[in-house]
Design a protein around this motif. Structure first.
Motif, PDB file in Angstrom:
ATOM      1  N   MET A  97       0.864  -1.189   0.000  1.00  0.00           N
ATOM      2  CA  MET A  97       0.000   0.000   0.000  1.00  0.00           C
ATOM      3  C   MET A  97       0.892   1.228   0.000  1.00  0.00           C
ATOM      4  O   MET A  97       1.772   1.363   0.845  1.00  0.00           O
ATOM      5  N   LEU A  98       0.657   2.119  -0.952  1.00  0.00           N
ATOM      6  CA  LEU A  98       1.359   3.391  -1.014  1.00  0.00           C
ATOM      7  C   LEU A  98       0.336   4.488  -0.762  1.00  0.00           C
ATOM      8  O   LEU A  98      -0.647   4.583  -1.483  1.00  0.00           O
ATOM      9  N   GLU A  99       0.564   5.299   0.247  1.00  0.00           N
ATOM     10  CA  GLU A  99      -0.381   6.346   0.622  1.00  0.00           C
ATOM     11  C   GLU A  99       0.273   7.689   0.387  1.00  0.00           C
ATOM     12  O   GLU A  99       1.380   7.938   0.837  1.00  0.00           O
ATOM     13  N   GLY A 100      -0.396   8.543  -0.337  1.00  0.00           N
ATOM     14  CA  GLY A 100       0.148   9.863  -0.641  1.00  0.00           C
ATOM     15  C   GLY A 100      -0.880  10.941  -0.417  1.00  0.00           C
ATOM     16  O   GLY A 100      -1.158  11.743  -1.290  1.00  0.00           O
ATOM     17  N   GLY A 101      -1.472  10.950   0.752  1.00  0.00           N
ATOM     18  CA  GLY A 101      -2.497  11.937   1.037  1.00  0.00           C
ATOM     19  C   GLY A 101      -1.938  13.227   1.567  1.00  0.00           C
ATOM     20  O   GLY A 101      -0.744  13.377   1.821  1.00  0.00           O
ATOM     21  N   ALA A 102      -2.839  14.196   1.718  1.00  0.00           N
ATOM     22  CA  ALA A 102      -2.516  15.517   2.245  1.00  0.00           C
ATOM     23  C   ALA A 102      -1.359  16.122   1.454  1.00  0.00           C
ATOM     24  O   ALA A 102      -1.434  16.215   0.246  1.00  0.00           O
ATOM     25  N   SER A 103      -0.296  16.497   2.127  1.00  0.00           N
ATOM     26  CA  SER A 103       0.796  17.193   1.447  1.00  0.00           C
ATOM     27  C   SER A 103       1.853  16.255   0.877  1.00  0.00           C
ATOM     28  O   SER A 103       2.885  16.711   0.395  1.00  0.00           O
ATOM     29  N   THR A 104       1.625  14.938   0.901  1.00  0.00           N
ATOM     30  CA  THR A 104       2.616  14.000   0.366  1.00  0.00           C
ATOM     31  C   THR A 104       2.249  13.477  -1.022  1.00  0.00           C
ATOM     32  O   THR A 104       2.907  12.576  -1.535  1.00  0.00           O
ATOM     33  N   ASP A 105       1.219  14.058  -1.638  1.00  0.00           N
ATOM     34  CA  ASP A 105       0.798  13.593  -2.957  1.00  0.00           C
ATOM     35  C   ASP A 105       1.875  13.801  -4.016  1.00  0.00           C
ATOM     36  O   ASP A 105       2.083  12.946  -4.865  1.00  0.00           O
ATOM     37  N   SER A 106       2.612  14.889  -3.960  1.00  0.00           N
ATOM     38  CA  SER A 106       3.684  15.137  -4.935  1.00  0.00           C
ATOM     39  C   SER A 106       4.804  14.115  -4.778  1.00  0.00           C
ATOM     40  O   SER A 106       5.362  13.637  -5.772  1.00  0.00           O
ATOM     41  N   ALA A 107       5.144  13.780  -3.537  1.00  0.00           N
ATOM     42  CA  ALA A 107       6.180  12.770  -3.303  1.00  0.00           C
ATOM     43  C   ALA A 107       5.734  11.406  -3.823  1.00  0.00           C
ATOM     44  O   ALA A 107       6.536  10.658  -4.392  1.00  0.00           O
ATOM     45  N   LEU A 108       4.468  11.060  -3.631  1.00  0.00           N
ATOM     46  CA  LEU A 108       3.944   9.795  -4.149  1.00  0.00           C
ATOM     47  C   LEU A 108       4.034   9.774  -5.671  1.00  0.00           C
ATOM     48  O   LEU A 108       4.480   8.786  -6.258  1.00  0.00           O
ATOM     49  N   ALA A 109       3.625  10.853  -6.319  1.00  0.00           N
ATOM     50  CA  ALA A 109       3.678  10.929  -7.787  1.00  0.00           C
ATOM     51  C   ALA A 109       5.115  10.746  -8.276  1.00  0.00           C
ATOM     52  O   ALA A 109       5.367  10.004  -9.235  1.00  0.00           O
ATOM     53  N   SER A 110       6.058  11.370  -7.614  1.00  0.00           N
ATOM     54  CA  SER A 110       7.463  11.256  -7.989  1.00  0.00           C
ATOM     55  C   SER A 110       7.970   9.831  -7.788  1.00  0.00           C
ATOM     56  O   SER A 110       8.669   9.277  -8.645  1.00  0.00           O
ATOM     57  N   PHE A 111       7.630   9.201  -6.662  1.00  0.00           N
ATOM     58  CA  PHE A 111       8.047   7.830  -6.385  1.00  0.00           C
ATOM     59  C   PHE A 111       7.520   6.879  -7.450  1.00  0.00           C
ATOM     60  O   PHE A 111       8.250   6.015  -7.943  1.00  0.00           O
ATOM     61  N   LEU A 112       6.246   7.010  -7.804  1.00  0.00           N
ATOM     62  CA  LEU A 112       5.652   6.132  -8.812  1.00  0.00           C
ATOM     63  C   LEU A 112       6.330   6.295 -10.163  1.00  0.00           C
ATOM     64  O   LEU A 112       6.597   5.311 -10.859  1.00  0.00           O
ATOM     65  N   THR A 113       6.630   7.529 -10.547  1.00  0.00           N
ATOM     66  CA  THR A 113       7.297   7.787 -11.825  1.00  0.00           C
ATOM     67  C   THR A 113       8.700   7.197 -11.828  1.00  0.00           C
ATOM     68  O   THR A 113       9.101   6.507 -12.763  1.00  0.00           O
ATOM     69  N   THR A 114       9.448   7.442 -10.773  1.00  0.00           N
ATOM     70  CA  THR A 114      10.832   6.978 -10.677  1.00  0.00           C
ATOM     71  C   THR A 114      10.932   5.454 -10.673  1.00  0.00           C
ATOM     72  O   THR A 114      11.862   4.885 -11.243  1.00  0.00           O
ATOM     73  N   ASN A 115       9.985   4.782 -10.056  1.00  0.00           N
ATOM     74  CA  ASN A 115      10.062   3.337  -9.864  1.00  0.00           C
ATOM     75  C   ASN A 115       9.055   2.546 -10.694  1.00  0.00           C
ATOM     76  O   ASN A 115       8.796   1.373 -10.403  1.00  0.00           O
ATOM     77  N   SER A 116       8.491   3.160 -11.714  1.00  0.00           N
ATOM     78  CA  SER A 116       7.388   2.536 -12.446  1.00  0.00           C
ATOM     79  C   SER A 116       7.741   1.182 -13.047  1.00  0.00           C
ATOM     80  O   SER A 116       6.929   0.256 -13.013  1.00  0.00           O
ATOM     81  N   VAL A 117       8.934   1.009 -13.583  1.00  0.00           N
ATOM     82  CA  VAL A 117       9.296  -0.259 -14.220  1.00  0.00           C
ATOM     83  C   VAL A 117       9.328  -1.391 -13.192  1.00  0.00           C
ATOM     84  O   VAL A 117       8.717  -2.446 -13.397  1.00  0.00           O
ATOM     85  N   SER A 118      10.008  -1.194 -12.060  1.00  0.00           N
ATOM     86  CA  SER A 118      10.088  -2.271 -11.070  1.00  0.00           C
ATOM     87  C   SER A 118       8.724  -2.536 -10.434  1.00  0.00           C
ATOM     88  O   SER A 118       8.380  -3.687 -10.161  1.00  0.00           O
ATOM     89  N   ILE A 119       7.922  -1.495 -10.230  1.00  0.00           N
ATOM     90  CA  ILE A 119       6.587  -1.686  -9.653  1.00  0.00           C
ATOM     91  C   ILE A 119       5.715  -2.495 -10.614  1.00  0.00           C
ATOM     92  O   ILE A 119       5.056  -3.461 -10.213  1.00  0.00           O
ATOM     93  N   LEU A 120       5.698  -2.116 -11.887  1.00  0.00           N
ATOM     94  CA  LEU A 120       4.865  -2.841 -12.861  1.00  0.00           C
ATOM     95  C   LEU A 120       5.338  -4.277 -13.056  1.00  0.00           C
ATOM     96  O   LEU A 120       4.511  -5.183 -13.213  1.00  0.00           O
TER      97      LEU A 120
END
Length: 185
Positions: free
Chosen positions: A10-33
């Protein structure tokens, strides 16, 4: 965290951490998928304040929702009442294709998911349970359901142990007589 030892993340990016979540998903998209395709179950939950969060062709868009209604699939999956309200039940709504809708507010999807390879991705715009009139049931239901969607993501060592156990069980069965006592060889 995206390894064979973990079936659900579970990855949670609520409140003021939404930008960090978006960045993490972009950076790690290949390994996550790759991990999801191998059978992992991923819950991306963002009730953001500042930015949209996109992953695998789906976007959690900024919004604000006091109430939502579970679809029949949502009631079945999460085991809670269809009508859900609170100070702010969700901040984000979901757009994308090939999604199963679990919760809506008007024409907006608040919780939706899809199969990806042998795995599953659940997208949730829900806020923390403290903002829900009915407490933690909905969020807990989303987490439980997502975890249940995980396929087996076996580790090589686990497969080897399973093989050894099967061989041992077969050998033990061959040395037993018809009534469970050891037979003479």
């Amino acid at each position: 965290i995206f390894s064979a030892g973990n079936d659900m993340v579970m990855l949670e990016g609520g409140a003021s951490t939404d930008s960090a979540l978006a960045s993490f998903l972009t950076t790690n998209s290949v390994s996550i998928l790759n991990w999801v395709n191998a059978g992992g179950a991923l819950l991306i939950q963002s009730a953001g304040w500042y930015s949209n969060v996109s992953f695998a062709g789906v976007t959690l868009n900024l919004g604000g929702f006091g109430c939502g209604t579970l679809t029949s699939a949502g009631v079945s999956a999460f085991g809670v009442a269809a009508s859900q309200c609170g100070g702010s039940v969700a901040h984000d709504y979901i757009t994308g294709t090939d999604l199963t809708s679990y919760m809506t507010s008007g024409a907006s999807m608040l919780v939706a998911g899809k199969e990806v390879g042998a795995g599953y991705i659940m997208y949730s715009g829900l806020t923390n349970s403290q903002f829900h009139n009915s407490g933690s049931g909905l969020v807990n239901g989303v987490i439980r359901f997502t975890a249940a969607q995980a396929g087996e993501v076996p580790e090589p060592a686990s497969l080897a142990l399973l093989g050894v156990a099967a061989l041992a069980a077969g050998a033990a069965r061959r040395t037993r007589g018809p009534w469970g006592s050891a037979s003479r060889l």
